[in-house]
Design a protein around this motif. Structure first.
Motif, short mmCIF file in Angstrom:
data_model
loop_
_atom_site.label_atom_id
_atom_site.label_comp_id
_atom_site.label_asym_id
_atom_site.label_seq_id
_atom_site.Cartn_x
_atom_site.Cartn_y
_atom_site.Cartn_z
N GLY A 56 121.15 3.63 -18.34
CA GLY A 56 121.17 2.19 -18.10
C GLY A 56 119.86 1.49 -18.36
O GLY A 56 119.79 0.26 -18.24
N LEU A 57 118.83 2.24 -18.73
CA LEU A 57 117.52 1.62 -18.94
C LEU A 57 117.55 0.60 -20.06
O LEU A 57 117.06 -0.53 -19.90
N THR A 58 118.12 0.94 -21.22
CA THR A 58 118.09 -0.01 -22.33
C THR A 58 118.91 -1.26 -22.03
O THR A 58 118.51 -2.36 -22.43
N ASP A 59 120.01 -1.13 -21.30
CA ASP A 59 120.76 -2.32 -20.90
C ASP A 59 119.91 -3.21 -20.01
O ASP A 59 119.86 -4.44 -20.19
N ALA A 60 119.23 -2.62 -19.02
CA ALA A 60 118.40 -3.41 -18.11
C ALA A 60 117.23 -4.05 -18.85
O ALA A 60 116.90 -5.22 -18.60
#
Length: 195
Positions: free
Chosen positions: A106-110
């Motif tokens: 989920g890092l790239t989405d955040a």
């Protein structure tokens, strides 16, 4: 996953070494800057931050450098004569650090949602404009999930070559209704992205 995220102005001397490592990684191939050394990246960053029509931003997650964003006036930089700008248009590029040994789900989405919020809330964009390489399916998919509409293919002169890109735009409302905003919203509300 809880993220404490902040975005600060890029500093060529401070940021060139880490950005050079990121650009040299295969995941950054579409930036076309993998062969640059630290001095080249420092010179590049210095040219970006000195230009009144563009800027560079370093993104920190939990205090560690994790992403780099560029913003620019598409009427003056890169898309001049290609894009019919509207008042409030802001061009954007984003690069996330290589995932390393322990990728964070989920890092790239955040990160992407934080950069979009930065463009709208801090920089006053009415519409964000991007021009990913037409072959870059991963970022094109991310853009669509963030609310972008692909307008058309365009040819962009990048000095040593011409890039076939997909001109795409996203308004604040488009982003607010997007899949990515819905996924990232609980995380952003807890952590105050961007800080």
């Amino acid at each position: 996953m809880t993220l404490a995220t902040s975005i600060i102005g890029a500093d060529p001397d401070r940021d060139a070494p880490v950005l050079q490592r990121w650009l040299a990684d295969p995941h950054a191939a579409f930036w076309g800057m993998g062969g640059l050394d630290v001095d080249d990246v420092r010179d590049y960053l210095a040219s970006v931050v000195a230009d009144p029509h563009q800027d560079g931003w370093l993104g920190l997650v939990d205090g560690a450098p994790t992403f780099f964003a560029e913003t620019y006036d598409p009427a003056q930089v890169l898309l001049r004569g290609i894009h019919d700008p509207l008042p409030g248009d802001l061009g954007m590029h984003v690069l996330v650090a290589p995932p390393g040994d322990e990728p964070r789900h989920g890092l790239t989405d955040a990160v992407f949602a934080a950069v979009m919020a930065w463009c709208f809330d801090e920089l006053g964009a009415e519409r964000v404009v991007v021009e990913p390489d037409a072959r870059n399916d991963r970022i094109r998919c991310k853009n669509l999930r963030a609310g972008f509409t692909e307008l058309r293919y365009v040819s962009i002169d990048e000095g040593d070559h011409t890039k076939t890109a997909v001109l795409s735009v996203c308004t604040r409302d488009d982003h607010a209704r997007s899949e990515l905003a819905a996924v990232a919203a609980p995380e952003l509300a807890r952590t105050g992205i961007p800080a």
